[in-house]
Write an enzyme that holds these catalytic residues in place. Sequence first.
Site, PDB file in Angstrom:
ATOM      1  N   GLU A  36       0.861  -1.204   0.000  1.00 44.88           N
ATOM      2  CA  GLU A  36       0.000   0.000   0.000  1.00 44.88           C
ATOM      3  C   GLU A  36       0.886   1.239   0.000  1.00 44.88           C
ATOM      4  OE1 GLU A  36      -3.436   1.049  -0.104  1.00 44.88           O
ATOM      5  OE2 GLU A  36      -2.289   2.917  -0.175  1.00 44.88           O
ATOM      6  N   ASP A 318     -13.119  -1.446  -6.426  1.00 47.66           N
ATOM      7  CA  ASP A 318     -13.492  -0.322  -7.295  1.00 47.66           C
ATOM      8  C   ASP A 318     -12.803  -0.338  -8.657  1.00 47.66           C
ATOM      9  OD1 ASP A 318     -15.059   0.690  -5.259  1.00 47.66           O
ATOM     10  OD2 ASP A 318     -14.082   2.652  -5.179  1.00 47.66           O
ATOM     11  N   ALA A 326     -17.836   0.025  -0.433  1.00 50.86           N
ATOM     12  CA  ALA A 326     -16.877  -0.640   0.445  1.00 50.86           C
ATOM     13  C   ALA A 326     -17.308  -2.065   0.786  1.00 50.86           C
ATOM     14  CB  ALA A 326     -16.715   0.179   1.719  1.00 50.86           C
ATOM     15  N   HIS A 327     -18.609  -2.259   1.072  1.00 49.91           N
ATOM     16  CA  HIS A 327     -19.030  -3.599   1.485  1.00 49.91           C
ATOM     17  C   HIS A 327     -19.027  -4.566   0.314  1.00 49.91           C
ATOM     18  CE1 HIS A 327     -22.397  -0.812   0.996  1.00 49.91           C
ATOM     19  NE2 HIS A 327     -23.020  -1.797   0.373  1.00 49.91           N
ATOM     20  N   HIS A 450     -41.869  -3.649  19.604  1.00 46.05           N
ATOM     21  CA  HIS A 450     -42.593  -2.386  19.692  1.00 46.05           C
ATOM     22  C   HIS A 450     -42.083  -1.570  20.869  1.00 46.05           C
ATOM     23  CE1 HIS A 450     -45.897   0.464  19.480  1.00 46.05           C
ATOM     24  NE2 HIS A 450     -46.012   0.342  20.800  1.00 46.05           N
TER      25      HIS A 450
END
Length: 471
Positions: A36, A318, A326-327, A450
């Site tokens: 990276e 991407d 991202a997910h 509820h």
Amino acid sequence: DVRTEEKDLVIIGGGVAGYVAAIKAGQEGLKVTCIEKRGSLGGTCLNVGCIPSKSLLENSRIYHQINHDVKNRGIDVGDVKLNLPQMMKAKETSVSGLTKGIEFLFKKNGVEYIKGAGRFEDQNTVAVDLNDGGSTAVRGKNILIATGSEVTPFPGLEIDETKVVSSNGAIALKEVPKKMLVIGGGIIGLEMGSVWSRLGAEVTIVEFLGAIGGPGMDAEVAKNIQKTLGKQGMKFMLNTKVMSGDPSGQGVKLEVEAAKGGKAQTLEADVVLVAIGRRPYTQGLGLDKIGLETDSKGRIVIDSEYRTKIPHIRVIGDCTFGPMLAHKAEEEGVAAVEYLTKNYGHVNYNAIPAVMYTHPEVAWVGQNEQELKEQGVKYKVGTFPFTANSRAKTNLDTDGMVKFLADAETDRILGVHIVGPNAGEMIAEGTLALEYGASTEDVGRTSHAHPTLSEAFKEAAMATYSKAIHF
Ligand code: FAD
Ligand code: NAD
């Protein structure tokens, strides 16, 4: 210097796709290296995307709420002031905590992390120009490309990240602009537009198409959220194209005209945000050196198992096909490694949720009404408004609705669309339902606590196969 040890997997890019694949590979017992160049892990998402934008969205929302929406709740506040440097610091704390966390996970799972820029030397060797100077090279039996994406520039309008900004500059402005123009009414435009509008900027969104929200958003939902964002003060110019921009004066001028042609008009602002999409990033990788090609949109071409035409080189995230989320990148990181170790990986591209973190949030999964109509699918619709939900009423937060789309004959859920508070969390239930092939009746006959917002989800399902109780 070429390292002699050959790794099972060398990953180029330590964004969500790359770091998740690295951790998974470590867990599966592979010898793995992740390269990276940014200097920190987590890629666009953790460093300049999902995480910093959500920090600003949350804190700007609280500021806006204190200014506009606490008196009627019985809370009188005194002098409310914005401390923008501190808001930015809170953002940086979230980012650094998470990126350092990934370094820890790398160590825990035996992942080697090299800080530097990788480029192909040959089909099994990646040379790395190290961030600290010098270079090295790593050999891998398998190589995974996960180099991500970058902002699509607007032709003729240079991004300087101060006056003309991409999302990178929009998460780091030094002061609140008086006026902000946003080119593109997609997710980035609406999220970052919300942040600065809440902090006091006059924000105008200029969108080429006739609806906001970008690709995938249901047209009814897009109209609904536009109305609500409009009430919050955001302005919209739809069906409008930006012809050119001029940042030479004190602010920035944009020349716009109706998308179908018409009289030109000049708009002016202190800051212009360019948010017209992102494009795959493969610069400097040396793809040509090993004979790999990209398509017309810059995506590296792969098969259904993420393989390029050189089968031991795979691509995820991407920089290849599918939604830039991202997910999605994370699912692919796990699946790509499982193809290596188990010969099978699972990603259901029909059940990848999308969330826009405005307030209210917008979230959806599966198909929208426009798509079903285009495909000629016979479907039924069930909706439930948050105005009829008890929890939304007690929270004084009732804008929005839940909408189910189901097969007219079988009742199988085809899509779920939510605009409302907490939609981003609620969509997980819709995604699970879609993944399991559930019908709306399966959801409608499931007990929901509820008083919760999720009851609107259940009642919208009931409204699809039968009738809602409270509306
Ligand atoms: P990236 O995260 O871009 O990572 C790729 C990494 O590879 C980068 O760190 C880059 O430095 C590195 N790299 C590139 N070339 C080399 C090389 N040659 N050698 C070494 N390293 C290299 N998605 C969501 O799901 N939810 C959100 O809320 C969300 N918000 C966003 C907000 C903004 C403002 C932006 C811009 C994006 C957002 N996204 C969001 C999208 C999300 O950030 C991306 O889908 C995700 O980061 C893609 O992961 P990736 O690993 O494929 O690529
Ligand atoms: P987008 O594709 O979501 O939206 C771009 C918008 O710009 C579209 O509505 C398009 O019609 C419009 N546009 C394009 N050219 C134009 C022009 N010349 N003039 C006016 N309008 C124009 O892209 P984005 O908002 O830049 O986001 C990029 C990517 O980042 C997306 O893929 C998105 O999924 C991802 N992202 C996701 C999140 C999230 O999940 N919450 C947040 C931010 C970004």
